[in-house]
Each structure stands twice: as structure tokens, then as C-alpha cells.
Design a protein around this motif. Structure first.
Motif, PDB file in Angstrom:
ATOM      1  N   ILE A   1       0.789  -1.055  -0.053  1.00 48.90           N
ATOM      2  CA  ILE A   1      -0.031  -0.214  -0.075  1.00 48.90           C
ATOM      3  C   ILE A   1       1.099   1.276   0.049  1.00 48.90           C
ATOM      4  O   ILE A   1       2.032   1.392   0.686  1.00 48.90           O
ATOM      5  CB  ILE A   1      -0.859  -0.057   1.257  1.00 48.90           C
ATOM      6  N   CYS A   2       0.576   1.951  -0.882  1.00 46.57           N
ATOM      7  CA  CYS A   2       1.645   3.361  -1.153  1.00 46.57           C
ATOM      8  C   CYS A   2       1.004   4.238  -0.167  1.00 46.57           C
ATOM      9  O   CYS A   2       0.128   4.587   0.378  1.00 46.57           O
ATOM     10  CB  CYS A   2       1.131   3.954  -2.387  1.00 46.57           C
ATOM     11  N   ARG A   3       2.373   4.759   0.449  1.00 45.76           N
ATOM     12  CA  ARG A   3       2.248   5.719   1.717  1.00 45.76           C
ATOM     13  C   ARG A   3       2.928   7.096   1.356  1.00 45.76           C
ATOM     14  O   ARG A   3       2.892   8.109   1.976  1.00 45.76           O
ATOM     15  CB  ARG A   3       3.152   5.434   2.744  1.00 45.76           C
ATOM     16  N   ALA A   4       3.033   7.496   0.241  1.00 46.53           N
ATOM     17  CA  ALA A   4       3.583   8.554  -0.322  1.00 46.53           C
ATOM     18  C   ALA A   4       2.446   9.740  -0.544  1.00 46.53           C
ATOM     19  O   ALA A   4       1.211   9.287  -0.428  1.00 46.53           O
ATOM     20  CB  ALA A   4       4.441   8.395  -1.789  1.00 46.53           C
ATOM     21  N   GLU A   5       2.836  10.856  -0.823  1.00 48.54           N
ATOM     22  CA  GLU A   5       2.035  11.966  -0.685  1.00 48.54           C
ATOM     23  C   GLU A   5       0.635  12.109  -1.377  1.00 48.54           C
ATOM     24  O   GLU A   5      -0.151  12.179  -0.551  1.00 48.54           O
ATOM     25  CB  GLU A   5       2.716  13.240  -1.006  1.00 48.54           C
ATOM     26  N   ALA A   6       0.536  11.706  -2.492  1.00 49.87           N
ATOM     27  CA  ALA A   6      -0.414  11.525  -3.302  1.00 49.87           C
ATOM     28  C   ALA A   6      -1.537  10.625  -2.913  1.00 49.87           C
ATOM     29  O   ALA A   6      -2.759  10.938  -2.599  1.00 49.87           O
ATOM     30  CB  ALA A   6      -0.148  11.445  -4.761  1.00 49.87           C
ATOM     31  N   CYS A   7      -0.877   9.441  -2.439  1.00 51.82           N
ATOM     32  CA  CYS A   7      -2.076   8.363  -1.991  1.00 51.82           C
ATOM     33  C   CYS A   7      -2.344   8.766  -0.798  1.00 51.82           C
ATOM     34  O   CYS A   7      -3.691   8.606  -0.227  1.00 51.82           O
ATOM     35  CB  CYS A   7      -1.209   7.052  -2.056  1.00 51.82           C
TER      36      CYS A   7
ATOM     37  N   GLY B   1       4.510   4.928  -8.593  1.00 50.23           N
ATOM     38  CA  GLY B   1       4.484   5.341  -9.918  1.00 50.23           C
ATOM     39  C   GLY B   1       3.075   5.488 -10.689  1.00 50.23           C
ATOM     40  O   GLY B   1       2.943   5.507 -11.740  1.00 50.23           O
ATOM     41  N   ASN B   2       2.146   5.548  -9.782  1.00 46.83           N
ATOM     42  CA  ASN B   2       0.516   5.522 -10.209  1.00 46.83           C
ATOM     43  C   ASN B   2       0.003   6.751  -9.488  1.00 46.83           C
ATOM     44  O   ASN B   2      -1.297   6.452  -9.186  1.00 46.83           O
ATOM     45  CB  ASN B   2       0.005   4.252  -9.972  1.00 46.83           C
ATOM     46  N   CYS B   3       0.629   7.925  -9.344  1.00 39.52           N
ATOM     47  CA  CYS B   3       0.150   8.864  -8.317  1.00 39.52           C
ATOM     48  C   CYS B   3      -1.164   9.432  -9.036  1.00 39.52           C
ATOM     49  O   CYS B   3      -2.120  10.036  -8.055  1.00 39.52           O
ATOM     50  CB  CYS B   3       1.148   9.918  -8.319  1.00 39.52           C
TER      51      CYS B   3
HETATM   52  S1  FES Z   1       2.233   8.798  -4.448  1.00 34.76           S
HETATM   53 FE1  FES Z   1       1.281   6.650  -4.294  1.00 34.76          FE
HETATM   54  S2  FES Z   1       1.687   6.057  -6.321  1.00 34.76           S
HETATM   55 FE2  FES Z   1       2.876   7.791  -6.364  1.00 34.76          FE
END
Ligand code: FES
Length: 160
Positions: free
Chosen positions: A81-87, A125-127
Motif C-alpha cells: 500500500i502506497c504511503r507517499a504524498e498523493a496516496c 508510479g501511479n500517483c
Molecule cells: S504517491 Fe502513491 S503511487 Fe505515487
């Protein structure tokens, strides 16, 4: 299923033959055992500790410190599960909470039946289609708790 002792012995023996003489050999020895068995079983820890004149606790400590080394067989499926900003902005934390509650485990753990490991990642890579998750090689976007439940059902229904 526990590994058979002869297979463990052979993996440890091979790893030691290749790497025991080099300085800082513990990491390459454990990596070689893991490459052969998929993880480093308890029996291998004891044998490696004895061969390298270390305590079991030292080898255990090393094993648990480095994330790439595993002391249990890998799960059959990895749900990331993506934890980066957009997600994060679009509900990834709620997805994490949902997945943890459904599986009864925390992020970074794997289910007791060994079917699934739950992992945090930092951008798939799917932000543009956040929140995103990856199951195996497949990335899914705009995932809702319901969508995640369907993915978990697929994993649960998958044959061992
Ligand atoms: S921030 Fe979740 S896919 Fe890039």
C-alpha cells in the motif's frame, strides 16, 4: 512447512564454503542461505553462529536488523500500500487501517497462514490514480476499501 534438516545443512555448508573466509562474512553467508531456502531458518542460525564463532543472539540480532533478511518463509502474496504524498492525501491510511483490520496484522507483518504480507511502499508510479496498491506485479489505482476487500478475497481464495 519447516525445512528439512538435510536441505538446511547443505545450504549452510555451501554458504560457508563460499563466504566464511572473507571479512564480514556473516551477511554474505546469511544472504546465500536465504537465496537457497527463501529465508534463514532457526537451525541455520545455530549452524552459522557456531561456524563463525558467534553467539546465536548475535546472528539473530543481525538477522532482525536487516530488512532484506527473513527468519520466516516469505508470504505467498505481497500486498503493498502506497504511503507517499498523493496516496496519503486520497485515503491510503484508511486503506492501511482497513487491510490491517481485515487480516488481523500490522503493516510489515504477514498473516499467520503465510498467504499474505502487508507492506508499505513509497510511490508505485501511479500517483494520478491514487490511492494505489500493488498485488504481485499488478498495480491498482483509485482503490477503495471495498476494492481492497475484493483483492483480499482473491488472495484468500487462491490455492496454496
Ligand atoms: S504517491 Fe502513491 S503511487 Fe505515487
Amino acid at each position: 512447512m519447516p525445512e528439512h534438516q538435510p536441505r538446511i545443512d547443505a545450504a549452510v555448508r555451501q554458504a560457508l564454503q563460499r563466504h566464511a573466509d572473507v571479512e564480514g562474512s556473516l551477511m554474505p553467508v546469511l544472504q546465500a542461505v536465504q537465496a537457497e531456502l527463501g529465508y534463514v531458518p532457526q537451525q541455520a542460525v545455530a549452524a552459522v553462529a557456531q561456524a563463525l564463532n558467534l553467539s546465536r543472539a548475535e546472528v539473530h540480532g543481525f538477522l532482525s536488523f536487516f530488512e532484506d533478511l527473513r527468519d520466516a518463509p516469505p508470504a505467498r502474496a505481497r500486498l503493498q500500500i502506497c504511503r507517499a504524498e498523493a496516496c496519503q492525501a486520497l485515503g491510503a491510511r484508511a486503506l492501511e487501517a482497513f487491510a490491517c483490520a481485515q487480516l488481523g496484522i500490522a503493516m510489515g507483518e504477514q498473516s499467520a497462514d503465510g498467504r499474505i504480507a502487508l507492506e508499505a511502499v513509497y510511490c508505485l508510479g501511479n500517483c494520478a490514480c491514487a490511492p494505489s496498491v500493488r498485488l504481485g506485479d499488478e498495480v491498482y489505482g483509485r482503490v477503495t476499501p471495498q476494492g481492497l476487500q475484493e483483492l483480499l478475497a482473491v488472495i484468500s481464495g487462491s490455492s496454496p
